[in-house]
Design a protein around this motif. Structure first.
Motif, PDB file in Angstrom:
ATOM      1  N   ILE A 181       0.810  -1.201  -0.068  1.00 31.92           N
ATOM      2  CA  ILE A 181       0.065   0.082  -0.271  1.00 31.92           C
ATOM      3  C   ILE A 181       1.081   1.229   0.125  1.00 31.92           C
ATOM      4  CG2 ILE A 181      -1.800   1.438   1.348  1.00 31.92           C
ATOM      5  CD1 ILE A 181      -2.350  -1.870   0.223  1.00 31.92           C
ATOM      6  N   GLY A 182       0.663   2.146  -0.890  1.00 29.67           N
ATOM      7  CA  GLY A 182       1.475   3.291  -0.882  1.00 29.67           C
ATOM      8  C   GLY A 182       0.489   4.444  -0.237  1.00 29.67           C
ATOM      9  N   VAL A 183       1.310   4.947   0.706  1.00 32.74           N
ATOM     10  CA  VAL A 183       0.605   5.911   1.699  1.00 32.74           C
ATOM     11  C   VAL A 183       0.858   7.533   1.216  1.00 32.74           C
ATOM     12  CG1 VAL A 183       0.172   6.789   4.231  1.00 32.74           C
ATOM     13  CG2 VAL A 183       0.778   4.320   3.461  1.00 32.74           C
ATOM     14  N   GLY A 184      -0.172   8.165   0.566  1.00 35.27           N
ATOM     15  CA  GLY A 184       0.011   9.610   0.473  1.00 35.27           C
ATOM     16  C   GLY A 184      -0.864  10.580   1.132  1.00 35.27           C
ATOM     17  N   ASN A 185      -1.010  11.750   0.619  1.00 34.90           N
ATOM     18  CA  ASN A 185      -1.781  12.887   1.400  1.00 34.90           C
ATOM     19  C   ASN A 185      -3.285  12.735   0.809  1.00 34.90           C
ATOM     20  OD1 ASN A 185      -1.996  14.455   3.113  1.00 34.90           O
ATOM     21  ND2 ASN A 185      -0.493  16.121   2.078  1.00 34.90           N
ATOM     22  N   ASN A 186      -4.107  12.331   1.748  1.00 34.69           N
ATOM     23  CA  ASN A 186      -5.363  11.912   1.053  1.00 34.69           C
ATOM     24  C   ASN A 186      -5.815  11.309  -0.175  1.00 34.69           C
ATOM     25  OD1 ASN A 186      -6.846  13.343   3.324  1.00 34.69           O
ATOM     26  ND2 ASN A 186      -6.254  15.266   2.451  1.00 34.69           N
ATOM     27  N   GLU A 187      -4.535  10.314  -0.089  1.00 33.89           N
ATOM     28  CA  GLU A 187      -4.647   9.377  -1.240  1.00 33.89           C
ATOM     29  C   GLU A 187      -3.892   8.160  -1.080  1.00 33.89           C
ATOM     30  OE1 GLU A 187      -2.884  11.460  -4.677  1.00 33.89           O
ATOM     31  OE2 GLU A 187      -0.876  11.512  -3.952  1.00 33.89           O
ATOM     32  N   TYR A 188      -4.479   6.894  -1.462  1.00 32.35           N
ATOM     33  CA  TYR A 188      -3.785   5.606  -1.335  1.00 32.35           C
ATOM     34  C   TYR A 188      -3.456   4.916  -2.692  1.00 32.35           C
ATOM     35  CZ  TYR A 188      -4.567   7.200   3.366  1.00 32.35           C
ATOM     36  OH  TYR A 188      -4.394   7.611   4.690  1.00 32.35           O
ATOM     37  N   PHE A 189      -2.314   4.083  -2.659  1.00 34.30           N
ATOM     38  CA  PHE A 189      -2.209   3.477  -3.773  1.00 34.30           C
ATOM     39  C   PHE A 189      -1.986   2.048  -3.237  1.00 34.30           C
ATOM     40  CE2 PHE A 189      -0.337   7.551  -3.932  1.00 34.30           C
ATOM     41  CZ  PHE A 189      -0.658   8.204  -5.464  1.00 34.30           C
ATOM     42  N   ALA A 190      -2.206   1.164  -4.250  1.00 32.43           N
ATOM     43  CA  ALA A 190      -1.881  -0.271  -3.802  1.00 32.43           C
ATOM     44  C   ALA A 190      -1.048  -1.035  -5.356  1.00 32.43           C
ATOM     45  CB  ALA A 190      -3.150  -1.343  -3.721  1.00 32.43           C
TER      46      ALA A 190
END
Ligand code: G6P
Length: 609
Positions: A181-190
């Motif tokens: 899981i990629g943790v961003g600012n008010n956004e997430y990736f997988a």
């Protein structure tokens, strides 16, 4: 194998998915697809072929949204056509799902679901997941439906699921196939691989087997598939974007071959103690007692990593005088391995995700024996599941045919052997001599790379050959295997590697004036023997290309072509002799018009059995 990527957040999702897929294409490249949620509809576009084929259609479609998933496929069940490409949907087109792995019990599940009236569009194992989720989705949330569906399946998976009816959620789950899981600012990736998302975030959470993640636009939760919360730590991706770009080279493989002076330096950096004539591998220090006590070692790996292990066997047996066995991981895992507390098992894997190698790790752990790992990808499953180990530190390897990882694996094995030998019998003086030679390796590799033109000319001469034989002895027998593997992987020319003398027991029958035979004929302790083997080939009119030691002028009289490598210690020679063989395979493949970085039917990381 397959590559998967997903996004939920505020940004336009299509460019994120397309960029991610391009960076993942090396994981699978027979078809690709995306699903994007827009105005309450799931828009699915998929295409057989390369990502660029998909990209054109997606661009023309005007697809947009802020939640979506994308997949690049390496076919297991069902041929690589549009219908079998991911994402897959349920009957009602409410959910879209992408999957990396194999659902082993898909056949009975499919029959049962069909009996209940589900209509299957594809031949894939994956599609059963969609219909199972659909079944449970009638009375449960998406998260719950995924959980219930996963309880029914056997096999391996990394999945991402989205639903038209829950536009604020993406569900991810993993068992046996990598997922982070990629943790961003008010956004997430997988993604299945950090390369897909490094342009957006460096903060990642690696899911472990049996775990799932529920991503919304402003939060994420991790749980077990049995619904127990799990605390995960956020880790940092350690490589840079430039490392996964071609830097002006026409192919990743060529870039990675040319990187080797630098990558070998990085692998050894901080680990060679020149003054003390010693080696320090931080990851192993806490386990020295066990390593020193070992009366036997088992190395297990697949593909090119297995060839590195073979070289390791020769080095360890010679330096440490303990027996070493080298096993294909796919065999080892099913052989009820004979283990005991004085046997050390080490696995070698560039990706750290190869399914058979990972299964070998788990097999050993079943008996409660520790396993050591030599991996390149930081945070990979094997790196996390082994008790300790050594990273290669060569940066991402994207070319499907492994090159820089191979030389680094050999260097690491030599360093481990040295570290143990210094504690056992090796004097500081002997250690210093070896370290001086090791430090000279990068510059010697560079000298070989500088002869690229000569190797290219050889490729021009032989690229239409239909067969090749690679022969070597001692430390360079595994290099012969590796040279043959490189050639067949990327040029589709049939090639075999053999111990040079063993040629007389079969391959010699193949030799005629059309058969190029590559000999690794450096001036080591087997030199005279190998010269006799060259005579045997010449007597049968074979064409001989010799990889020989600089200054060996006499060999010119005996062979058709020579590529020179600098001299070094015998056990370090594979680090040099393999370089011309990598280049030869590369140039032959290019001349034959093959897709060097994405050879047919192969995948960079084989995450299925
Ligand atoms: C695939 C790759 C090879 C690699 C092998 C083992 O077959 O194409 O280049 O050597 O897997 O991979 P690993 O990541 O475990 O070293």
């Amino acid at each position: 194998m397959c590559g998967i990527v997903g996004y939920i957040g505020q940004k336009e999702v299509v460019p994120i998915l397309m960029e991610g897929l391009k960076r993942l294409e090396y994981r699978g490249y027979d078809s690709a697809g995306v699903a994007v949620l827009n105005n309450g509809r799931l828009n699915v576009i998929k295409r057989p072929g390369k990502i660029r084929d998909l990209e054109r259609v997606v661009a023309d479609s005007g697809l947009n949204g802020t939640l979506g998933i994308g997949h690049t496929r390496w076919a297991t069940h069902g041929e690589p056509n549009e219908i079998n490409a991911h994402p897959h949907c349920d009957c009602g087109q409410r959910i879209a799902l992408i999957h990396n792995g194999i659902i082993e019990n898909f056949s009975p599940l499919k029959k049962e679901l069909q009996r209940q009236g589900h209509h299957f569009a594809s031949d894939t194992d994956t599609e059963v997941l969609c219909h199972l989720i659909e079944m449970f989705y009638q009375d449960h949330s998406l998260e719950e439906a995924v959980r219930l569906a996963l309880a029914e399946v056997k096999g391996t998976y990394g999945i991402l699921v989205i639903s038209r009816d829950e536009p604020e959620v993406m569900v991810a789950a993993r068992n046996g196939s990598p997922l982070l899981i990629g943790v961003g600012n008010n956004e997430y990736f997988a993604a299945s691989d950090a390369a897909a998302i490094i342009g957006y975030t460096r903060d990642v959470v690696y899911l472990d087997d049996g775990e799932m993640a529920i991503l919304t636009r402003n939060s994420f939760q991790t749980k077990t598939i049995t619904d127990q919360p799990v605390e995960k730590t956020i880790e940092q991706i350690t490589f840079d974007l430039e490392q996964i770009e071609k830097a002006g080279f026409p192919h990743f493989m060529l870039k990675e071959i040319f990187e080797q002076p630098e990558t070998i330096r990085t692998t050894m950096r901080g680990r060679l103690l020149a003054d003390e004539g010693n080696v320090r591998l931080g990851g192993l220090l806490d386990h020295m007692d066990q390593l020193l006590k070992a009366k036997r070692m088992i190395f297990t790996a697949c593909g090119t990593s297995w060839h590195a292990a073979l070289i390791g066997e020769y080095v360890f047996e010679d330096m440490l005088r303990i027996p070493v066995e080298v096993e294909y991981a796919s065999e080892f895992r099913y052989r009820r391995p004979v283990l005991d507390p004085e046997t050390v098992v080490m696995v070698i894997s560039q990706s750290g995700e190869t399914a058979d190698t990972l299964a070998a790790v788990r097999e050993v752990k079943k008996y409660r024996y520790p396993v050591f790992g030599i991996c390149n990808v930081v945070g990979s499953t094997i790196a996390r599941e082994t008790v300790a180990g050594v990273y290669l530190h060569v940066g991402p390897e994207i070319g499907v045919a492994s090159t820089k990882a191979f030389t680094a694996q050999v260097a690491v094995l030599i360093m481990i052997a040295m570290m143990l030998a210094r504690r056992k019998w090796m004097s500081a003086e002997e250690g210093r001599k070896i370290i001086r030679e090791m430090q000279a390796i990068p510059e010697k590799i560079q000298r070989i790379l500088d002869q690229d033109q000569i190797i290219q000319e050889l490729a021009e001469r032989y690229h239409t050959s239909r067969n090749f034989l690679y022969l070597g002895r001692g430390y360079n027998f595994p290099v012969a295997l590796e040279g043959a593997l490189k050639l067949k992987e990327i040029s589709y020319i049939h090639a075999e590697g053999y111990p040079a003398a063993e040629m007389k027991h079969g391959p010699i029958a193949l030799i005629d004036e059309n058969m190029p035979v590559v000999f690794i004929a450096i001036q080591d302790q087997t030199y005279d023997k190998i010269i006799s083997n060259i005579e045997e080939v010449k007597a049968r009119r074979g064409r001989v290309i010799a990889v020989a030691t600089e200054g060996d002028e006499k060999i010119r009289e005996k062979v058709d072509h020579v590529i020179y490598v600098p001299s070094t210690l015998d056990f370090l020679s594979p680090l040099l002799t393999v370089i011309p063989l990598q280049l030869l395979a590369y140039h032959i493949a290019v001349l034959r018009g093959c897709n060097v970085d994405q050879p047919r039917n192969l995948a960079k990381s084989v995450t299925v059995e």
